[in-house]
Design a protein around this motif. Structure first.
Motif, PDB file in Angstrom:
ATOM      1  N   MET A   1       0.841  -1.196   0.000  1.00  0.00           N
ATOM      2  CA  MET A   1       0.000   0.000   0.000  1.00  0.00           C
ATOM      3  C   MET A   1       0.872   1.240   0.000  1.00  0.00           C
ATOM      4  SD  MET A   1      -3.600  -0.630   1.752  1.00  0.00           S
ATOM      5  CE  MET A   1      -3.978   0.923   1.007  1.00  0.00           C
ATOM      6  N   SER A   2       0.594   2.159   0.873  1.00  0.00           N
ATOM      7  CA  SER A   2       1.200   3.480   0.780  1.00  0.00           C
ATOM      8  C   SER A   2       2.496   3.592   1.571  1.00  0.00           C
ATOM      9  CB  SER A   2       0.222   4.494   1.322  1.00  0.00           C
ATOM     10  OG  SER A   2      -0.136   4.086   2.615  1.00  0.00           O
ATOM     11  N   SER A   3       3.185   2.477   1.735  1.00  0.00           N
ATOM     12  CA  SER A   3       4.303   2.488   2.657  1.00  0.00           C
ATOM     13  C   SER A   3       5.617   2.903   1.998  1.00  0.00           C
ATOM     14  CB  SER A   3       4.459   1.105   3.270  1.00  0.00           C
ATOM     15  OG  SER A   3       4.574   0.170   2.248  1.00  0.00           O
ATOM     16  N   VAL A   4       5.610   3.192   0.715  1.00  0.00           N
ATOM     17  CA  VAL A   4       6.863   3.411  -0.001  1.00  0.00           C
ATOM     18  C   VAL A   4       7.648   4.572   0.590  1.00  0.00           C
ATOM     19  CG1 VAL A   4       7.899   3.753  -2.251  1.00  0.00           C
ATOM     20  CG2 VAL A   4       5.738   2.511  -2.045  1.00  0.00           C
ATOM     21  N   ALA A   5       7.017   5.721   0.684  1.00  0.00           N
ATOM     22  CA  ALA A   5       7.723   6.896   1.186  1.00  0.00           C
ATOM     23  C   ALA A   5       8.052   6.732   2.667  1.00  0.00           C
ATOM     24  CB  ALA A   5       6.875   8.146   0.986  1.00  0.00           C
ATOM     25  N   ALA A   6       7.155   6.091   3.383  1.00  0.00           N
ATOM     26  CA  ALA A   6       7.307   6.000   4.835  1.00  0.00           C
ATOM     27  C   ALA A   6       8.411   5.028   5.226  1.00  0.00           C
ATOM     28  CB  ALA A   6       5.994   5.577   5.457  1.00  0.00           C
ATOM     29  N   ASN A   7       8.801   4.166   4.289  1.00  0.00           N
ATOM     30  CA  ASN A   7       9.809   3.158   4.603  1.00  0.00           C
ATOM     31  C   ASN A   7      11.218   3.750   4.610  1.00  0.00           C
ATOM     32  OD1 ASN A   7      10.991   0.776   5.151  1.00  0.00           O
ATOM     33  ND2 ASN A   7      10.260  -0.308   3.348  1.00  0.00           N
ATOM     34  N   SER A   8      11.325   5.042   4.351  1.00  0.00           N
ATOM     35  CA  SER A   8      12.646   5.646   4.250  1.00  0.00           C
ATOM     36  C   SER A   8      13.341   5.654   5.597  1.00  0.00           C
ATOM     37  CB  SER A   8      12.508   7.075   3.742  1.00  0.00           C
ATOM     38  OG  SER A   8      11.688   7.785   4.641  1.00  0.00           O
ATOM     39  N   GLU A  30      -1.567 -17.566   2.168  1.00  0.00           N
ATOM     40  CA  GLU A  30      -0.534 -16.568   1.965  1.00  0.00           C
ATOM     41  C   GLU A  30      -0.391 -15.766   3.254  1.00  0.00           C
ATOM     42  OE1 GLU A  30      -1.312 -13.827  -1.202  1.00  0.00           O
ATOM     43  OE2 GLU A  30       0.679 -14.211  -2.018  1.00  0.00           O
ATOM     44  N   VAL A  31       0.712 -15.983   3.964  1.00  0.00           N
ATOM     45  CA  VAL A  31       0.864 -15.353   5.281  1.00  0.00           C
ATOM     46  C   VAL A  31       1.565 -14.000   5.169  1.00  0.00           C
ATOM     47  CG1 VAL A  31       1.803 -15.670   7.590  1.00  0.00           C
ATOM     48  CG2 VAL A  31       0.932 -17.621   6.331  1.00  0.00           C
ATOM     49  N   LEU A  32       2.517 -13.901   4.240  1.00  0.00           N
ATOM     50  CA  LEU A  32       3.219 -12.632   4.035  1.00  0.00           C
ATOM     51  C   LEU A  32       3.279 -12.329   2.550  1.00  0.00           C
ATOM     52  CD1 LEU A  32       6.240 -12.991   6.485  1.00  0.00           C
ATOM     53  CD2 LEU A  32       4.320 -11.435   6.745  1.00  0.00           C
ATOM     54  N   ALA A  46       9.648  -1.786  15.973  1.00  0.00           N
ATOM     55  CA  ALA A  46       8.532  -2.616  16.437  1.00  0.00           C
ATOM     56  C   ALA A  46       7.757  -3.125  15.233  1.00  0.00           C
ATOM     57  CB  ALA A  46       7.623  -1.800  17.343  1.00  0.00           C
ATOM     58  N   LEU A  47       7.537  -4.423  15.212  1.00  0.00           N
ATOM     59  CA  LEU A  47       6.719  -5.052  14.181  1.00  0.00           C
ATOM     60  C   LEU A  47       5.346  -5.231  14.813  1.00  0.00           C
ATOM     61  CD1 LEU A  47       7.522  -5.989  11.392  1.00  0.00           C
ATOM     62  CD2 LEU A  47       8.029  -8.223  12.335  1.00  0.00           C
ATOM     63  N   LEU A  48       4.431  -4.362  14.391  1.00  0.00           N
ATOM     64  CA  LEU A  48       3.139  -4.289  15.070  1.00  0.00           C
ATOM     65  C   LEU A  48       2.055  -4.845  14.167  1.00  0.00           C
ATOM     66  CD1 LEU A  48       1.440  -3.105  17.462  1.00  0.00           C
ATOM     67  CD2 LEU A  48       1.371  -0.960  16.198  1.00  0.00           C
ATOM     68  N   GLY A  49       1.129  -5.580  14.763  1.00  0.00           N
ATOM     69  CA  GLY A  49       0.014  -6.087  13.969  1.00  0.00           C
ATOM     70  C   GLY A  49      -0.910  -6.911  14.830  1.00  0.00           C
ATOM     71  N   GLU A  50      -2.109  -7.110  14.325  1.00  0.00           N
ATOM     72  CA  GLU A  50      -3.062  -7.937  15.053  1.00  0.00           C
ATOM     73  C   GLU A  50      -2.621  -9.395  14.960  1.00  0.00           C
ATOM     74  OE1 GLU A  50      -7.359  -6.347  14.411  1.00  0.00           O
ATOM     75  OE2 GLU A  50      -6.205  -5.895  12.619  1.00  0.00           O
ATOM     76  N   SER A  51      -3.239 -10.265  15.752  1.00  0.00           N
ATOM     77  CA  SER A  51      -2.864 -11.671  15.651  1.00  0.00           C
ATOM     78  C   SER A  51      -3.300 -12.176  14.281  1.00  0.00           C
ATOM     79  CB  SER A  51      -3.500 -12.484  16.772  1.00  0.00           C
ATOM     80  OG  SER A  51      -4.885 -12.476  16.635  1.00  0.00           O
ATOM     81  N   GLY A  52      -2.393 -12.940  13.645  1.00  0.00           N
ATOM     82  CA  GLY A  52      -2.680 -13.422  12.300  1.00  0.00           C
ATOM     83  C   GLY A  52      -2.224 -12.475  11.207  1.00  0.00           C
ATOM     84  N   SER A  53      -1.569 -11.367  11.587  1.00  0.00           N
ATOM     85  CA  SER A  53      -1.124 -10.425  10.564  1.00  0.00           C
ATOM     86  C   SER A  53       0.185 -10.864   9.925  1.00  0.00           C
ATOM     87  CB  SER A  53      -0.961  -9.034  11.163  1.00  0.00           C
ATOM     88  OG  SER A  53      -0.012  -9.079  12.210  1.00  0.00           O
ATOM     89  N   LEU A 220       1.867  -4.186  10.250  1.00  0.00           N
ATOM     90  CA  LEU A 220       1.479  -5.254   9.332  1.00  0.00           C
ATOM     91  C   LEU A 220      -0.029  -5.438   9.375  1.00  0.00           C
ATOM     92  CD1 LEU A 220       4.043  -8.127   9.957  1.00  0.00           C
ATOM     93  CD2 LEU A 220       3.413  -7.241   7.721  1.00  0.00           C
ATOM     94  N   ARG A 221      -0.593  -5.646   8.182  1.00  0.00           N
ATOM     95  CA  ARG A 221      -2.027  -5.914   8.111  1.00  0.00           C
ATOM     96  C   ARG A 221      -2.242  -7.016   7.094  1.00  0.00           C
ATOM     97  NH1 ARG A 221      -6.354  -1.722   5.519  1.00  0.00           N
ATOM     98  NH2 ARG A 221      -8.251  -2.836   6.050  1.00  0.00           N
ATOM     99  N   ASP A 222      -2.790  -8.124   7.533  1.00  0.00           N
ATOM    100  CA  ASP A 222      -3.068  -9.259   6.645  1.00  0.00           C
ATOM    101  C   ASP A 222      -1.871  -9.638   5.782  1.00  0.00           C
ATOM    102  OD1 ASP A 222      -5.591  -9.342   7.636  1.00  0.00           O
ATOM    103  OD2 ASP A 222      -6.430  -8.047   6.067  1.00  0.00           O
ATOM    104  N   GLY A 223      -0.674  -9.640   6.374  1.00  0.00           N
ATOM    105  CA  GLY A 223       0.495 -10.120   5.655  1.00  0.00           C
ATOM    106  C   GLY A 223       1.176  -9.094   4.783  1.00  0.00           C
TER     107      GLY A 223
END
Lengths: 355, 280
Positions: A1-8, A30-32, A46-53, A220-223
């Motif tokens: 999604m929109s993570s390109v710029a934010a990944n800097s 498909e988990v990731l 921090a790798l943040l996400g709901e369970s199953g993400s 992380l959201r749904d992988g």
């Protein structure tokens, strides 16, 4: 999604770990999906996400317990994902600690050095140092089963750190602790990371924990990665409605932009954004009572009826109804309110987000 | 809560069972071991002469030593077969694990006697193995030591008791949290080090239980020596059997049985203590 710029990353810092287009499937599941993420030397991510993400799966890929279906993982110029776990200069603090029940605390901590055939005198010194670092020297001769959860946590940390890993992976390390101990361990963990300067990759489902501890959050959201940025950046500029809701509380205003005006129900303000359907995230504390505010340009106003008021010490949370639209407003503590009031917010605080 | 009367009522059947089929026979056996036989008649006059005979005649000590050596060999062979099998099934078999487990158990449902006769057929001078050797021109006449020897007893008992070693070892291995294996690898240990430093120590209670089964059961076995042991493969239980049968010397047979019982109980006690030391 929109993570390109934010990944800097901060360009000044050296990249330690590079995750390039990693995907992971378990059978048809498909988990990731297409994960690309850089972690800087000395960073607390921090790798943040709901369970199953898929956050734990990503951690296990870095540790080497799973192989990626696609993509590569590199650590300072070395291809990591082709190495077995025991060849990676990465250590893990496991969620359930996974301490060896047949070994004493000291032997647990010494394990990594023993299997690498470190000289006995060096082992003693380094184990002592690690035990001291996590304040557990007095229990050195004990078996893990005799220790409390918090103490076991410390042993697990010492057992990993004694190996001086380039990267420390922590899999929800605090989730088994009670609230008070958790807060204390959070602060110790943060202090420890600053002191030793080892890069931390910290998996958690607790957004407050992620915000309190980390330099950056990878959500992380749904992988898939939803957004990667500092907690402050994500809070101030969430890229999506999901992020806005997940990191902190927010009001999601749904409406449209037409002829230079944003309209969400009964609330409207001028907007230069391209027209069309739009969602805005407006934090509860960005809204104020009009009676408190000085009239300024660039603000929007609306009238709403008070439905609920929750007192929480320094501030209170109001639930207000603006022509059928429910909003949350956080104001400083002011005593009971009732009836209809006028509210105001700076239009710059209404952040347009994607679905 | 249950009433006292109810608890007593529930306890009655097992107590009766233990009393009738365990305590009374043992008491009779113990009593017999102090009595004597004169002119084919049982004389109920207690003394220690049976135990004196037991220790003074070297033939009994010799058979007992042979019995223990056979039992030790069976234990070792069963461990060497049963442990790797259990390890493979528990850690590396993957999906067919359940099926393989059942396959290990199935022989336990087949009569002991049938399995004994099977070994007779395999090891005999006209047997499968000798026929095979001759077919390959490895030998020109039957290899005699295969059957009616301590070797045959060890082979047959190993075949019978390997599942008894496999089961407790497998249970112990299944109880090892897989997270510990990952933790070990994470800390830099390869497969061999992880096995030696984590898996083996944590499976020792199962290993001890299995070894105890194999040793104690072999110690008291009399069918295997009877079927495939011959004169050189006679074990202590055969001596007891002949004393109770043809020789008609129940008191001496009972004295040997008491001795065997003491050895067995001591072993069980020792193994129990050792297992506790290795449990976490």
């Amino acid at each position: 999604m929109s993570s390109v710029a934010a990944n800097s990353l901060d360009p000044a810092s050296a990249v330690l770990l590079e995750i390039r287009g990693v995907a992971k499937r378990f059978g048809a599941r498909e988990v990731l999906r297409n994960i690309s993420l850089n972690i800087a030397e000395g960073e607390f991510l921090a790798l943040l996400g709901e369970s199953g993400s898929g956050k734990t799966t990503l951690l296990r890929l870095v540790a080497g317990f799973e192989e990626p279906t696609a993509g590569e993982i590199w650590m300072s110029g070395e291809r990591l994902d082709l190495l077995p776990p025991y060849r990676r200069r990465v250590n893990t603090v496991f969620q359930n600690y996974a301490l060896f029940p047949h070994l004493s605390v000291r032997e647990n901590v010494a394990y990594g050095l023993r299997v690498k055939k470190t000289a006995a005198t060096e082992i003693d010194g380094r184990v002592d140092e690690a035990l001291r670092m996590v304040k557990i020297e007095e229990f050195a001769a004990w078996r893990p089963s005799k220790l409390s959860g918090g103490q076991q946590q410390r042993v697990a940390l010492a057992r990993a750190l004694v190996n001086r890993p380039r990267l420390l992976l922590l899999d929800e390390p605090l989730s088994a602790l009670d609230a008070n101990l958790r807060k204390q361990m959070q602060s110790e963990l943060k202090a420890l990371q600053r002191e030793i300067g080892i890069t931390f990759l910290f998996v958690t489902h607790d957004q407050e924990e992620a915000m309190a501890l980390s330099d950056r959050i990878a959500l992380l959201r749904d992988g898939a990665l939803e957004q990667v940025a500092s907690a402050r950046e994500i809070y101030a500029h969430p890229a999506t409605a999901y992020t806005a809701r997940f990191i902190g509380q927010t009001n999601l205003l749904r409406g449209e932009i037409l002829d230079g005006m944003a309209r969400c129900g009964a609330i409207a303000w001028p907007s230069d954004d391209p027209g069309g359907a739009a969602i805005f995230s407006l934090r509860p504390e960005a809204i104020r009572l009009a009676s408190d505010a000085v009239a300024r340009p660039g603000t929007a106003r609306f009238r709403a009826a008070l439905e609920q008021q929750f007192f929480s010490g320094a501030s209170e949370l109001l639930e207000v109804n603006c022509s059928g639209q429910l909003l949350r407003v956080r104001v400083s503590a002011r005593g009971p309110l009732s009836g209809e009031h006028e509210f105001v917010f700076s239009t710059a605080d209404a952040i347009r987000v994607q679905e | 809560m249950y009433s006292k009367a109810y608890k007593k009522l529930v306890a009655l059947p097992p107590l009766l069972w233990v009393g009738l089929f365990l305590l009374v026979p043992y008491a009779l056996m113990l009593a017999h071991s102090f009595w004597a036989v004169h002119d084919g008649m049982l004389v109920r006059q207690p003394d220690l002469h049976n135990y004196v005979t037991l220790f003074s005649k070297p033939v009994y000590a010799a058979v007992l030593v042979r019995t223990m050596r056979i039992a030790a060999a069976v234990t070792l062979c069963s461990l060497l077969l049963g442990y790797p099998l259990a390890y493979y099934l528990s850690f590396h078999a993957g999906a067919p694990k359940e099926l393989l487990y059942q396959l290990v158990i199935v022989p336990l449902w087949v009569s002991y006697l049938v399995r004994g006769y099977a070994w007779k057929t395999i090891l005999g001078s006209e047997g499968v193995l000798n026929g095979f050797f001759e077919y390959l021109h490895l030998t020109h006449e039957p290899v005699a030591f295969l059957l009616y020897s301590p070797f045959a007893v060890v082979v047959m008992l190993t075949h019978i008791y390997t599942p008894f070693v496999f089961l407790p070892v497998y249970a112990a291995l299944e109880h090892i949290p897989r997270g510990l294996v990952e933790a070990s690898e994470d800390l830099g240990a390869g497969a061999a080090q992880t096995f030696l430093r984590v898996i083996l120590p944590l499976s020792i209670p199962g290993l001890l239980a299995g070894a105890t089964f194999a040793f104690v059961l072999s110690l008291g076995d009399f069918l295997a020596p009877l079927l495939v042991g011959g004169a050189s493969g006679t074990m202590i239980a055969n001596v007891v059997q002949s004393l109770f049968g043809a020789a008609y010397d129940w008191p001496l047979g009972a004295a040997i049985s008491v001795g065997l019982l003491i050895i067995t109980v001591s072993l069980l006690f020792l193994s129990e203590r050792l297992e506790k030391r290795w449990r976490y």
